[in-house]
Motif scaffolding. Sequence first.
Motif, PDB file in Angstrom:
ATOM      1  N   PHE A 197     -29.078  18.084 -40.746  1.00 43.09           N
ATOM      2  CA  PHE A 197     -30.211  19.005 -40.614  1.00 43.09           C
ATOM      3  C   PHE A 197     -31.049  18.688 -39.380  1.00 43.09           C
ATOM      4  O   PHE A 197     -31.668  19.587 -38.806  1.00 43.09           O
ATOM      5  CB  PHE A 197     -31.083  18.945 -41.868  1.00 43.09           C
ATOM      6  CG  PHE A 197     -30.343  19.324 -43.121  1.00 43.09           C
ATOM      7  CD1 PHE A 197     -30.201  20.656 -43.480  1.00 43.09           C
ATOM      8  CD2 PHE A 197     -29.769  18.359 -43.930  1.00 43.09           C
ATOM      9  CE1 PHE A 197     -29.513  21.015 -44.633  1.00 43.09           C
ATOM     10  CE2 PHE A 197     -29.080  18.704 -45.079  1.00 43.09           C
ATOM     11  CZ  PHE A 197     -28.948  20.039 -45.431  1.00 43.09           C
ATOM     12  N   ASP A 198     -31.063  17.421 -38.986  1.00 43.17           N
ATOM     13  CA  ASP A 198     -31.806  17.045 -37.782  1.00 43.17           C
ATOM     14  C   ASP A 198     -31.243  17.729 -36.547  1.00 43.17           C
ATOM     15  O   ASP A 198     -31.972  17.994 -35.580  1.00 43.17           O
ATOM     16  CB  ASP A 198     -31.766  15.520 -37.570  1.00 43.17           C
ATOM     17  CG  ASP A 198     -32.539  14.772 -38.652  1.00 43.17           C
ATOM     18  OD1 ASP A 198     -33.401  15.414 -39.300  1.00 43.17           O
ATOM     19  OD2 ASP A 198     -32.285  13.576 -38.847  1.00 43.17           O
ATOM     20  N   ASN A 199     -29.950  18.023 -36.560  1.00 36.73           N
ATOM     21  CA  ASN A 199     -29.273  18.527 -35.367  1.00 36.73           C
ATOM     22  C   ASN A 199     -29.035  20.023 -35.373  1.00 36.73           C
ATOM     23  O   ASN A 199     -28.388  20.542 -34.453  1.00 36.73           O
ATOM     24  CB  ASN A 199     -27.915  17.814 -35.195  1.00 36.73           C
ATOM     25  CG  ASN A 199     -28.081  16.318 -34.974  1.00 36.73           C
ATOM     26  OD1 ASN A 199     -29.096  15.885 -34.446  1.00 36.73           O
ATOM     27  ND2 ASN A 199     -27.099  15.538 -35.378  1.00 36.73           N
ATOM     28  N   ARG A 200     -29.524  20.737 -36.398  1.00 36.26           N
ATOM     29  CA  ARG A 200     -29.254  22.179 -36.484  1.00 36.26           C
ATOM     30  C   ARG A 200     -30.498  22.938 -36.932  1.00 36.26           C
ATOM     31  O   ARG A 200     -31.116  22.567 -37.928  1.00 36.26           O
ATOM     32  CB  ARG A 200     -28.126  22.464 -37.484  1.00 36.26           C
ATOM     33  CG  ARG A 200     -26.761  22.011 -37.022  1.00 36.26           C
ATOM     34  CD  ARG A 200     -25.762  22.076 -38.159  1.00 36.26           C
ATOM     35  NE  ARG A 200     -24.414  21.734 -37.721  1.00 36.26           N
ATOM     36  CZ  ARG A 200     -23.980  20.503 -37.575  1.00 36.26           C
ATOM     37  NH1 ARG A 200     -24.789  19.484 -37.837  1.00 36.26           N
ATOM     38  NH2 ARG A 200     -22.741  20.262 -37.170  1.00 36.26           N
ATOM     39  N   PRO A 201     -30.847  24.020 -36.232  1.00 32.61           N
ATOM     40  CA  PRO A 201     -31.924  24.886 -36.729  1.00 32.61           C
ATOM     41  C   PRO A 201     -31.534  25.490 -38.069  1.00 32.61           C
ATOM     42  O   PRO A 201     -30.367  25.831 -38.296  1.00 32.61           O
ATOM     43  CB  PRO A 201     -32.028  25.979 -35.654  1.00 32.61           C
ATOM     44  CG  PRO A 201     -31.401  25.385 -34.427  1.00 32.61           C
ATOM     45  CD  PRO A 201     -30.326  24.466 -34.929  1.00 32.61           C
ATOM     46  N   VAL A 202     -32.504  25.618 -38.969  1.00 35.39           N
ATOM     47  CA  VAL A 202     -32.236  26.142 -40.313  1.00 35.39           C
ATOM     48  C   VAL A 202     -31.637  27.547 -40.246  1.00 35.39           C
ATOM     49  O   VAL A 202     -30.736  27.894 -41.020  1.00 35.39           O
ATOM     50  CB  VAL A 202     -33.536  26.153 -41.151  1.00 35.39           C
ATOM     51  CG1 VAL A 202     -33.305  26.830 -42.498  1.00 35.39           C
ATOM     52  CG2 VAL A 202     -34.037  24.731 -41.365  1.00 35.39           C
ATOM     53  N   GLY A 203     -32.128  28.380 -39.309  1.00 34.13           N
ATOM     54  CA  GLY A 203     -31.629  29.757 -39.201  1.00 34.13           C
ATOM     55  C   GLY A 203     -30.139  29.818 -38.932  1.00 34.13           C
ATOM     56  O   GLY A 203     -29.443  30.730 -39.404  1.00 34.13           O
ATOM     57  N   GLY A 205     -31.311  32.051 -35.885  1.00 36.72           N
ATOM     58  CA  GLY A 205     -32.100  30.829 -35.748  1.00 36.72           C
ATOM     59  C   GLY A 205     -33.449  31.098 -35.104  1.00 36.72           C
ATOM     60  O   GLY A 205     -34.482  30.571 -35.535  1.00 36.72           O
ATOM     61  N   PHE A 206     -33.461  31.938 -34.062  1.00 39.83           N
ATOM     62  CA  PHE A 206     -34.713  32.271 -33.375  1.00 39.83           C
ATOM     63  C   PHE A 206     -35.668  33.013 -34.307  1.00 39.83           C
ATOM     64  O   PHE A 206     -36.864  32.706 -34.367  1.00 39.83           O
ATOM     65  CB  PHE A 206     -34.422  33.121 -32.137  1.00 39.83           C
ATOM     66  CG  PHE A 206     -35.658  33.686 -31.482  1.00 39.83           C
ATOM     67  CD1 PHE A 206     -36.406  32.911 -30.621  1.00 39.83           C
ATOM     68  CD2 PHE A 206     -36.069  34.985 -31.742  1.00 39.83           C
ATOM     69  CE1 PHE A 206     -37.549  33.416 -30.020  1.00 39.83           C
ATOM     70  CE2 PHE A 206     -37.202  35.507 -31.162  1.00 39.83           C
ATOM     71  CZ  PHE A 206     -37.944  34.718 -30.291  1.00 39.83           C
ATOM     72  N   THR A 207     -35.144  33.989 -35.046  1.00 40.46           N
ATOM     73  CA  THR A 207     -35.987  34.791 -35.941  1.00 40.46           C
ATOM     74  C   THR A 207     -36.600  33.924 -37.028  1.00 40.46           C
ATOM     75  O   THR A 207     -37.791  34.031 -37.337  1.00 40.46           O
ATOM     76  CB  THR A 207     -35.156  35.925 -36.577  1.00 40.46           C
ATOM     77  OG1 THR A 207     -34.519  36.688 -35.553  1.00 40.46           O
ATOM     78  CG2 THR A 207     -36.031  36.840 -37.404  1.00 40.46           C
TER      79      THR A 207
END
Length: 594
Positions: A123-129, A212-214
């Motif tokens: 999770f540290d390396n990936r945006p939740v979106g 991810g941006f949204t």
Amino acid sequence: MQNNINKDEEVMRRSKSEITIKLLTYLKPYKLKSFLVVLLMIFVMVCEIVNPLLLKIAIDDYVGSRNVNGLIVIGVSLLSLNLVAWGLSKIRWNMITSITNNILVNIRHELYSHIQYLSFDFFDNRPVGKILARVVGDVNALKNLFSQAIQSFIPQIINLFCVAIIMFVLNIKLALASIALLPLLGFAMFWIEIYSRRRWEIYRNKRSNLNGFTHEDFSGIKVVQGFAREKGTENNFKDMVGELSNSFVKAVRLNDCFWPLVELSWGIGTLVVFAVGYFLIKSGEIEIGTLIAFSMYVGMFWRPIMNLSSFYNTLITNFSAADRIFDILDVEPVIKNSLNAKPIGKIQGNVEFKNVTFSYDDENEVLKNVSFKVSKGEKIALVGATGAGKSTIVSLLSRFYDPTKGKILVDGKDIKNVDLESLRSQMGIMLQDTFLFSDSIMENIRYGRLDATDEEVINAAKAVNAHSFIMELEKGYNTEVNERGSRLSLGQRQLISFARALLANPRILILDEATSNIDTQTEKLVQEGIERILHGRTSFVVAHRLSTIRDCDKIMVINNGEIEEVGNHEELLKKKGSYYELYMAQYNFLSEGA
């Protein structure tokens, strides 16, 4: 691998055979239903194959001889067969829909469950979106793939094989003429597949970036509006939508070449058949009924090719989605139970760090050869500058990460060798970043222990002095809070989070900056609750506000990943070392502010 919103994800490309085999494993629980669907399709296929033969018999044998009874029998047979085929087709479609939906549910559940147990580094390396894009969008993309796999792949191959045999039995010359363009079609489809898969990979990466941006933008909407950055984010969103749209158009444009190629081959093949058939009728080799039947079989020959092309097209389109799903399913959690892991039993609360060294990136050491012992029931404070390693110590104790070197023992047992759930279920953790779920206050507190009664939930809230403000809310404990508890103040959120941690009745309690957002008056109330609840429990308190840890049994000053000083409040003040300097700096700051 670090990732951000604008960076395309690197996903390992698997071979077509590997993906196909993995996807087919999800059909195993439904192999009986799938077999029945195939049988129904074969029956419907046989009905379709028989139609031209009955028509040939009617034209060649009964029309010329004016056999009305024979024509009636054939007419009734055709009508009966097609009505039965229509009914079975409806049953088949209902079964396919059921199987496909169940498979998607299983894949999504497997993916979600797998992610739940992945280590924090994932999770540290990936945006939740971007994670959501895989759980929702990429799984949905497989729907057409499975439905077509059941209804197209095996049945259409059987159909193609049977029609081809009948065509060669009827007339070899016409059969060869009808399949003359197949090699050219196969080569063209192979060439399209090479470039199409890469374009769909790009499209899914762009969609993931947008997702991810949204998600990030809406999660931080207060910051966006607070700095009047709405126009800037709108422009960023517009650019990312443009990239998504362009990548989709490029992918679809190439994929759309499938259908013209198949239809062109079908059309040319039909013309060739009629041309050859004309000369064969003229020479007396075949009759007109045979040519009419054969022309129908040409359509029946190319229709499964069209369906198989559609399946192949869907397969290529969704290979990238399958890659992205398996990319996560193939990630092994770094933190997991060892093969010989055993339940830790009831924790007494003795904790020991033995020469513990830790690094998040295998380069910069956050902790350096840290060793200490804590006896059960002791209240330990960790203080030091930001980034000194305080939160890392409690994260390692909770086994969110494993030490690079050294051991962590609880009651003399290395926590690497104990069952994770048995360890964490006896630990209460309250972090600075308080998270509340979109549910009632009652259920948010009950999350600490799901079998707790309403009375126990209320008692936990009373213990941390949260009961009063909860009862002042419109619906009391049944008041719904928004995601992350945005309807409540920071202090109120932390009080609820604290009640949740206490409800778990932990043997080891961790407070990581737990009182940082509570005002002084509220903090006094919380401290009273803390003193009552901490009795008999080992506790670790990470705090910058030194006034909150004066009564701790032991204070450890962490500096640059090492334990610099250890002692109680009075002992450390007498040493006039790092703790004394921190305490006096805060005292002077507060005095000047006053």
